[in-house]
Scaffold this motif. Structure first.
Motif, mmCIF file in Angstrom:
data_model
loop_
_atom_site.group_PDB
_atom_site.id
_atom_site.type_symbol
_atom_site.label_atom_id
_atom_site.label_comp_id
_atom_site.label_asym_id
_atom_site.label_seq_id
_atom_site.Cartn_x
_atom_site.Cartn_y
_atom_site.Cartn_z
ATOM 1 N N THR A 272 0.844 -1.197 0.000
ATOM 2 C CA THR A 272 0.000 0.000 0.000
ATOM 3 C C THR A 272 0.875 1.243 0.000
ATOM 4 O OG1 THR A 272 -0.042 -0.124 2.408
ATOM 5 C CG2 THR A 272 -1.894 -1.103 1.237
ATOM 6 N N LEU B 191 -4.004 2.982 6.969
ATOM 7 C CA LEU B 191 -4.016 1.577 7.374
ATOM 8 C C LEU B 191 -4.099 1.553 8.890
ATOM 9 C CD1 LEU B 191 -3.584 -1.465 6.762
ATOM 10 C CD2 LEU B 191 -1.132 -1.046 6.858
ATOM 11 N N LEU C 124 -7.997 -1.062 5.764
ATOM 12 C CA LEU C 124 -7.287 -0.255 4.779
ATOM 13 C C LEU C 124 -8.304 0.586 4.031
ATOM 14 C CD1 LEU C 124 -4.538 0.164 3.312
ATOM 15 C CD2 LEU C 124 -5.260 -1.614 1.742
#
Ligand code: C2E
Ligand code: MG
Ligand code: MG
Length: 566
Positions: free
Chosen positions: A204, A210, A220
């Protein structure tokens, strides 16, 4: 703080004296509780660690401690459960403590707790998770509110958002994390969580929030610029990466994650609903067998409602006699003779009609109702089989939960006595799940059941994780080859696998039975491979109890006339 609580002493004073931990010093807290959660004795350190409310009431009520709700629930479950447990408790002041709960061998009614204070989360930022450095539950509300205001801003000019550029959330849950914590300890559990977090970070970008919102649950957030395709693609990459082994303290851990995906589209009124949607999708991913991602569909909300309704109705179904057993014949492949029947449960719901066991057994397992239902199944099957002609066996499916209280062998013994069924005519079928959830307790009870001369079959072999080593460790007398192999038996590789299971079984002294045989071609191949017995629609669909007698008679006539089954 120095006096132990003795307000709810158990009736045997001698027992309580032996278990007095109040003088224990050191940095570890100790307590002994009775089955009602009342403190029999505790040392000062424990009271300090769990806060003074415990001292005030003399009782350990998880919901009166200043705990996050997920921790309170975990503690409550552990206190009422029968397993030893390692818990990580998150207090609302940001402090984390570790608790080990152990059942005292001397008595089923007493629980020994030891608690250690492990680590305080950074006082500087109560919204950060001390272990991973990610945002925690406190940050969740803020993150979701931002998502809501973003959506309002983006949708304002057009009056609606396009669902394919709607923001999305991914709820990522580690499969069977509790098992790792319980069996390997929290230190390994914590190291694993850190590694999971860093793998998530690898996939990510820094701009995607997150969070770690539960013990093993990560959230997320993907903003509106990411399209639907991205969210699904990312979820698949996460599932894939997490399926690769982790190495923690020289141990290889294979875990896997399940993911629920929900889009903040125009059908989703607010962020709280969005979170519920992701949770429903996550449950679906788990039901479908874990290690996968599911996208929320409105039908899942309907399914969840149906599930809740079934849960409620199931509590009364036994008393209202809505359950019955049907019996599917099993045939020996060499002689063609009928050798027995598998008892399969049916639920005739007064409004919904027939509910499939594939649907209601998992619910019964989740709610614990399977214990009562399972006991009824064993007795009922024994009573019915005792009316059959000599030697015909009955096989009964038993869920892992039925092993929880340690008394399954006694329940079986009682059923055999009440029905007068010879033990060698009963077979217990267990699935691979059992061998993982509580292998030691399972092994001990299975051995006792085997000593009673009851047969034990490993059901659905090949669908789970059971390996050759498991088969040899447990006292199985039969391996049931799952229907997925039988149906696939046309291709050479599956055929080779089936042959392999058959020769493995026979080299370990176990019989083999193939399930789901539907065609004479499959029957013939299995015969050639040396399989011992079959069961499937080719022979017969499961029969009502009242039709078993006729079926047995027909088989006997056919054999006498030289015409074996199938
Ligand atoms: P299982 O123990 O593997 O049972 C075999 C399932 O395959 C049964 O489905 C049976 O009707 C089905 N079957 C048999 N032959 C064929 C065939 O030729 N083709 C096809 N397509 N299917 C066939 P059922 O009765 O729906 O049961 C499903 C599962 O529910 C069982 O799988 C078992 O795991 C569970 N179950 C059923 N009764 C009980 C019970 O009393 N207690 C517990 N704990 N579980 C049960
Ligand atoms: Mg079975
Ligand atoms: Mg099976």
């Amino acid at each position: 703080m120095s006096q132990p609580q003795t307000a709810c002493l158990p009736d045997t004073a001698g027992q309580a004296n032996e278990l007095d931990v109040s003088s224990f010093g050191g940095l570890t807290g100790f307590a002994v509780l009775d089955q009602n959660g009342c403190l029999v004795s505790a040392n000062a350190r424990l009271l300090e660690l769990l806060d003074d409310r415990v001292r005030g009431s003399g009782k350990l009520d998880p919901f009166s401690l200043e705990l996050h709700s997920h921790s309170a629930k975990e503690l409550a479950d552990a206190l009422t459960g029968t397993d030893n447990a390692n818990l990580q408790l998150d207090f609302s002041n940001g402090v984390r403590r570790y608790l080990q709960l152990g059942q005292l061998r001397a008595s089923r009614r007493l629980l020994l707790i030891s608690a250690t204070h492990f680590e305080e989360s950074s006082q500087a930022d109560p919204e950060l998770d001390a272990l991973t450095g990610l945002g925690n539950r406190h940050r969740l509300q803020q993150t979701l509110s931002r998502l809501e205001s973003d959506r309002t801003r983006l949708s304002a000019p057009h009056g609606s958002t396009l669902s394919n550029d709607a923001p999305a959330i991914l709820l990522v849950d580690i499969d069977r994390f509790k098992q790792i914590n319980d069996t390997l300890g929290y230190r390994i559990g914590d190291s694993l969580l850190k590694l999971v977090c860093s793998r998530l970070r690898r996939l990510t970008t820094e701009s995607d929030p997150l969070l770690r919102i539960g013990g093993d649950e990560f959230l997320l957030v993907l903003h509106a610029s990411d399209d639907a395709h991205n969210a699904i693609d990312l979820a698949e990459r996460i599932v894939d990466l997490m399926s690769r082994p982790f190495l923690v303290e020289a141990q290889q851990l294979d875990i896997g994650v399940s993911i629920g995906i929900a889009f903040f589209d125009e059908q989703t009124p607010d962020s709280a609903t969005l979170l519920q949607h992701a949770d429903l999708a996550l449950q679906q991913a788990k039901t479908r067998g874990r290690r996968q991602a599911c996208i929320f569909q409105p039908s899942m909300a309907v399914d969840a409602q149906r599930r809740r309704a079934l849960e409620i109705d199931m509590r009364r179904a036994l008393a209202l006699q809505q359950f019955r057993l049907v019996y599917q014949p099993q045939v020996d492949l060499r002689s063609g003779r009928l050798v027995g029947f598998e008892a399969l449960l049916r639920w005739e719901h007064p409004v919904r009609g027939m509910v499939s066991p594939a649907e209601f057994i998992p619910i019964a397992e989740d709610t614990g109702e399977i214990r009562r239902i399972g006991a009824w199944v064993i007795l009922q099957a024994c009573l019915q089989a005792s009316l059959w002609p000599d030697g015909l066996k009955v096989a009964v499916n038993v869920s892992p939960l039925q092993f929880d209280d340690g008394n399954l062998p006694e329940h079986i013994d009682t059923a055999l006595q009440q029905s007068n069924l010879p033990p060698e005519q009963l077979e217990v079928e267990v699935t691979e799940g059992l061998l993982f959830q509580n292998p030691d307790a399972a092994l001990a009870q299975l051995s006792r059941i085997r000593q009673m001369n009851v047969d034990i079959a490993m059901d659905d072999f090949g669908t789970g994780y059971a390996s050759l080593s498991h088969l040899s460790r447990f006292p199985f007398t039969k391996v049931k080859i799952d229907q997925s192999f039988v149906r696939g038996a046309v291709d050479d590789r599956t055929q080779a696998l089936v042959s392999c299971i058959i020769s493995l079984g026979s080299s370990l002294g176990m019989r083999t039975l193939a399930e789901g045989v539907e065609t004479s071609e499959q029957y013939r191949r299995l015969q050639e491979s040396g399989c011992d017995a079959v069961q499937g629609y080719l022979i017969s669909r499961p029969l009502e109890a009242g039709s078993v007698g006729n079926f047995v008679e027909r088989c006997t006539r056919q054999i006498q006339g030289g015409d074996v089954a199938a």
